[in-house]
Every structure is written in C-alpha cells, then in structure tokens.
Design an enzyme around this catalytic site. Structure first.
Site, PDB file in Angstrom:
ATOM      1  N   LYS A  92       0.866  -1.187   0.000  1.00  0.00           N
ATOM      2  CA  LYS A  92       0.000   0.000   0.000  1.00  0.00           C
ATOM      3  C   LYS A  92       0.893   1.224   0.000  1.00  0.00           C
ATOM      4  CE  LYS A  92      -3.879   2.209   0.233  1.00  0.00           C
ATOM      5  NZ  LYS A  92      -3.406   2.956  -0.958  1.00  0.00           N
ATOM      6  N   GLN A 113       7.287   3.882   3.887  1.00  0.00           N
ATOM      7  CA  GLN A 113       5.876   3.495   3.901  1.00  0.00           C
ATOM      8  C   GLN A 113       5.651   2.218   4.717  1.00  0.00           C
ATOM      9  OE1 GLN A 113       3.881   5.582   1.527  1.00  0.00           O
ATOM     10  NE2 GLN A 113       2.261   4.998   2.923  1.00  0.00           N
ATOM     11  N   LYS A 116       5.520   3.321   8.341  1.00  0.00           N
ATOM     12  CA  LYS A 116       4.358   4.209   8.508  1.00  0.00           C
ATOM     13  C   LYS A 116       3.081   3.392   8.573  1.00  0.00           C
ATOM     14  CE  LYS A 116       4.194   7.603   5.525  1.00  0.00           C
ATOM     15  NZ  LYS A 116       3.867   8.510   4.386  1.00  0.00           N
ATOM     16  N   LYS A 128       5.542   1.789  -3.099  1.00  0.00           N
ATOM     17  CA  LYS A 128       5.465   3.139  -3.691  1.00  0.00           C
ATOM     18  C   LYS A 128       5.757   3.027  -5.170  1.00  0.00           C
ATOM     19  CE  LYS A 128       4.811   7.433  -2.269  1.00  0.00           C
ATOM     20  NZ  LYS A 128       4.101   7.913  -1.073  1.00  0.00           N
ATOM     21  N   GLY A 167      -2.597   8.328  -4.282  1.00  0.00           N
ATOM     22  CA  GLY A 167      -1.932   9.542  -4.759  1.00  0.00           C
ATOM     23  C   GLY A 167      -0.684   9.891  -3.973  1.00  0.00           C
ATOM     24  N   ASP A 168       0.071  10.812  -4.508  1.00  0.00           N
ATOM     25  CA  ASP A 168       1.207  11.469  -3.845  1.00  0.00           C
ATOM     26  C   ASP A 168       1.438  12.743  -4.670  1.00  0.00           C
ATOM     27  OD1 ASP A 168       3.423  10.863  -1.657  1.00  0.00           O
ATOM     28  OD2 ASP A 168       4.512  11.671  -3.351  1.00  0.00           O
ATOM     29  N   THR A 211      -4.476  13.618   5.269  1.00  0.00           N
ATOM     30  CA  THR A 211      -3.066  13.774   5.627  1.00  0.00           C
ATOM     31  C   THR A 211      -2.871  15.067   6.420  1.00  0.00           C
ATOM     32  OG1 THR A 211      -2.540  12.642   3.574  1.00  0.00           O
ATOM     33  CG2 THR A 211      -0.718  13.688   4.743  1.00  0.00           C
ATOM     34  N   ASN A 242      -2.259  19.170  -1.764  1.00  0.00           N
ATOM     35  CA  ASN A 242      -3.248  18.493  -0.939  1.00  0.00           C
ATOM     36  C   ASN A 242      -2.926  18.576   0.553  1.00  0.00           C
ATOM     37  OD1 ASN A 242      -3.764  15.579   0.461  1.00  0.00           O
ATOM     38  ND2 ASN A 242      -5.526  16.244  -0.727  1.00  0.00           N
ATOM     39  N   SER A 380      -6.778   5.854   3.690  1.00  0.00           N
ATOM     40  CA  SER A 380      -6.828   4.939   2.543  1.00  0.00           C
ATOM     41  C   SER A 380      -7.195   3.538   3.023  1.00  0.00           C
ATOM     42  CB  SER A 380      -5.464   4.875   1.850  1.00  0.00           C
ATOM     43  OG  SER A 380      -5.266   5.975   1.001  1.00  0.00           O
TER      44      SER A 380
END
Ligand code: NDP
Ligand code: 2IT
Length: 448
Positions: A92, A113, A116, A128, A167-168, A211, A242, A380
């Site tokens: 993810k 990630q 996290k 990622k 997204g990023d 976020t 964002n 998410s």
C-alpha cells in the site's frame, strides 16, 4: 555479532547495492541508526537476518510508458512500482508523478511506507510507485492518455488483495480517476484497487483532508504533552498542494494562525493568517486552475518571497508539507532562533539528518513524517475497508477513526521512546514501534 556491527554491515551492503541512491540511503540510515537497542533486546531479529531482508524490496517493477501529446508528438516516460514489504497486508502506498522521480526517490518512499503503515494499526504492507512524467502544463487529455498508458502496464501487478496504489505529489483525484477507469476496462472488475477515489464511485469521505488533518491531530497530541494547545499559535506551512491545504483548514479550526504557503517558485507570507475565504481561493487556484502561488500575493496584496522557502518566517510551529529535504540544518537553526518549538512533517523526509539533530538536541516537539503524515494512508486503509464491505461511512465516523488512529500513533511512538530509553524522542519511538511490528510478523511468516 554486536548490534552496532550488524547495523553497520547492513548499511554498507545497502550502499554497495544501491550506489548513487542518496535519498534511499538517507532513509535507511535514519531507521537503522535507531535500532541498536532493539537488536540488543531481540537477538532473534539478528539470527533471522531481518535487517538484511527489510532493506531489500520484495519486488521492483520498472516499465516504459509511451504516450502522445495533443499535437501527436510521442513521449516516453519511465514507470515504477516498488513492492517493498507485505508482512502486514497488501502493498500500500502512493504514486508520484514528478520530473525528479527516480528509483532512489521511490525506494526511500517505499521503505518509509512500510513502517508508517505498520504504525497506522491497519493491515497494510508498504510500496510506492510513480513516474518521471511532469503533469505541469499538460492538458487534461494529455494527463488522461499518460495515465491510461501507465495503467496498461501497472494493472498486471496490482489488485485489491495484492497492491493498492493511491496519490502522492502530482497524483490527485483527476489522475486516480483516469487510472481507475483504465484498470476497470482491462480487468473487467470494479474493485477497490486504488484509494483516493471520488465519492460517487467508492471513495471515502475525509480521504482528501486526511493527511493534513492527521498531521495537525498528531501535532496537537505533541502539544498536549507540554500542556499546550493550538490556540493563538503562529504556524508556517510549506507547499500548497493536498497536504498543505488541509493542514491549514484544520489549524484554522483549532484556533491557530497559518501564515505561509509555497510552491517550487516561492513563498507567500500573510501575517494576518490564511483564513477560510483565502483558503477557498487557494483550493480553486491549485486544484482547478492549476496556477502558481504567486497569484495569492497579487490577489491579497501580501509579500511574495521569490525562490524562497518559508523557514525564515517567525513562527511557533512549522509544517513542512512540500517535499524531501526542504529543511536543511541552516533552516532548522533559523527556525529555532526564531522561537519555533514544534515541527510536524506532512511531507515525507522533509528534514535533513542534520536538521533532525537540531530538533532533538534542542527538545523541539518533533513529529517525524512516518508518524505525523500517516493519516493519509490510514484513511486509505479505511477506504479499503468500506470498499470490501461495499458501504460508506459518514464524515463524522471516518474523521473520528482518523483522529483515534493519530492518537494511537502518537502513543505508540511515545511509549516506544520511553521503553528504549529516549523519552520524548518520537523519531526513535516511531521507527522502533513500526519496525518491531513488521519484524515480528516476518518472523511468524518464516523465511520469505
Ligand atoms: P501535491 O502534488 O498536491 O502538492 C505538492 C506541493 O509541493 C506543491 O505545492 C508543489 O509545488 C510542492 N513541491 C513539490 N515538489 C517540490 C520541490 N521539488 N520543491 C519545492 N516544492 C515542491 O502533493 P501532496 O500535497 O500530496 O504531497 C506533498 C508531500 O506530502 C509529499 O512529500 C508527499 O509525499 C507527502 N504526503 C502526501 C500524502 C497524500 O495523501 N497526498 C500522504 C503522506 C505524505 P509545485 O506545484 O511548484 O510543484
Ligand atoms: O506517503 C503517503 O503515505 C501517501 N502518499 C499516501 C499513500 C496512500 O496509500 O494513501
């Protein structure tokens, strides 16, 4: 072998295997440097070579992305997905579209990630991906053709139980829509394969806000440990995408005053505060018109600091929310000199190692990225749960879950820091708490 010798050997192997990949090396070193006391307590991790395994992605995918612009010219970009670790669940993590994207950038992001996602309390592995495609200045049709071409290869590697991108930087609702459409067409399946979807077709309320809101919730927990609140606090924020947008919305709700925003061209400084009306202008400017932050200074008559970042502005709290290594040691010293007592990282790895040293030695309340910005991926995870159950929760329900998750992440990080002898050092605490959860799961699952 002694813990520090093990760590040094693993780090040297990472340097040898990933030459020139400065960002990935930096992210690995930051985690490894915290793990000495953990290996001393858990010799079974050394025995099972957990460190050697955890620094190596489970799978790396790299592919050609050809697409045509509106004039019919052909372009070729590079696409990537790093499937880093699936000990806790499907891979993810987001997709980044930016001209600076490289294997090094995506491996640093994928590695971060993993830990996290472990902290979120939800069942998600880490990954990622992205491309060196630059969405800036492209028409909607060009972005659509690029996204369709990108997904025409990526679709065979992902799935709702395998790998769930989101997204990023450079990937928001528009891009997720185009990619979802292409995935559905290729597989003939309507599934929760991407998160950050629009509300009409499987998205979650609060995911766009998550976020930024999460980062402020996390910072609020840090303030509480010193008996403080956001009321009246002056806050600088970098970026204007964002994460920055919803960081400001939540800061306003909690009585703080956000005074800056930036993009890669410069910074605006609004000492009166970016209130609700001004924030609405930003959302339209950035998400609809796709314009530059300078237009804010033209519209509201405030100072524009061409080519500058916000760290020279006097503040109580700083929220780096743009990109990696955007606060260097000199910026950190300037923040401290001006009385800043809290840094919460909305962006991934925004502070250099030397800047982090400044925060730690000067007892700044420091919320490291993998803890402070985990609200995005956590929500998410909540979107995935809603998709699996084929229902949607209310705004209040998702927000409450997000808030509780951020409190839990703060508590886990705080407690791990205490347990391992560095009370208050949330960077160390977050790395340890995330690592231990992944390491134990890898042990349970045998040599994979
Ligand atoms: P957006 O694309 O919405 O916005 C990115 C912002 O950062 C823009 O203002 C952009 O300016 C600026 N920026 C990007 N690259 C650079 C650069 N090299 N130098 C200076 N400014 C730059 O992205 P997000 O807001 O989603 O992401 C921001 C950060 O937050 C990233 O580090 C991302 O990894 C992280 N993050 C995002 C999450 C999410 O859910 N979206 C979750 C957790 C972390 P410009 O327009 O000039 O490029
Ligand atoms: O860095 C991140 O955590 C994100 N870009 C969000 C990833 C996600 O899967 O929502």
């Amino acid at each position: 072998m002694e813990a520090n010798t093990v760590i040094q050997a693993v780090y040297e192997q990472v340097l040898a295997r990933n030459p020139g990949e400065a960002e990935f090396q930096q992210a690995v070193k930051e985690v490894l440097d915290c793990l000495g006391p953990v290996l001393k307590k858990h010799p079974e991790y050394v025995e099972a070579k957990i460190l050697d395994r955890i620094v190596e992605p489970e799978r790396q995918i790299m592919f050609r992305v050809p697409w045509q612009d509106d004039k019919g010219n052909i372009h070729v970009n590079r696409g990537f997905r790093f499937e880093f670790n699936s000990a806790l669940g499907p891979y993810k993590g987001g997709l980044r579209f930016h001209p600076t994207v490289s294997a090094s950038i995506l491996k640093f992001l994928g590695f971060e990630q993993v830990f996290k996602n472990a902290l979120t309390t939800l069942p998600m592995g880490g990954g990622k991906g992205g491309s060196d495609f630059d969405p800036k200045g492209k028409s909607d049709n060009e972005v659509m053709r690029f996204c369709q071409s990108f997904m025409t290869e990526l679709f065979r590697h992902i799935g709702p139980d395998t790998d769930v991108p989101a997204g990023d930087i450079g990937v928001g609702g528009r891009e997720i829509g185009f990619m979802f459409g292409q995935y559905k067409r290729l597989r003939n399946e309507f599934t929760g394969v991407l998160t950050g979807k629009a509300l009409n077709w499987g998205g979650s309320l609060i995911r766009p806000e998550a976020t930024g809101y999460g980062c402020v919730y996390f910072a609020e927990e840090m303030l509480k440990t010193r008996g403080q609140s956001f009321e009246g606090k002056v806050c600088t924020v970098s970026g204007s995408g964002n994460v920055a947008q919803y960081t400001i919305e939540k800061l306003n709700q909690l009585g703080a005053k956000a005074v800056s925003l930036s993009d890669s061209n410069g910074t605006i400084y609004d000492p009166d505060g970016i209130n609700t009306e001004k924030l609405a202008f930003i959302l339209n400017l950035k998400n609809v018109k796709r314009g530059r932050i300078k237009e804010y200074s033209d519209k509201f008559g405030v100072e524009y600091l061409e080519g500058k970042r916000p760290w020279g502005i006097k503040c109580d709290c700083a929220f780096p929310s743009a990109t990696q290594n955007e606060i260097d040691v000199e910026d950190a010293k300037t923040l401290l000199k001006n009385g800043c007592t809290l840094v919460a990282e909305g962006a991934n790895m925004p502070s250099t190692p030397e800047a982090i040293n400044q925060y730690i030695t000067n007892k700044v309340l420091y919320g490291p990225a993998k803890a402070a910005n985990a609200g995005g991926v956590a929500t998410s995870g909540l979107e995935m749960s809603q998709n699996s159950a084929r229902l949607s929760w209310t705004r209040e329900e998702v927000d409450e879950r997000l808030h509780n998750i951020m409190i839990a992440i703060h508590n886990q990080s705080y407690e791990a820091a205490e347990e391992y002898g560095q009370p208050g050092n949330l960077a160390m605490g977050a790395n340890i708490a995330g690592f231990v959860k992944v390491a134990d799961s890898m042990l349970d699952q045998g040599l994979v």
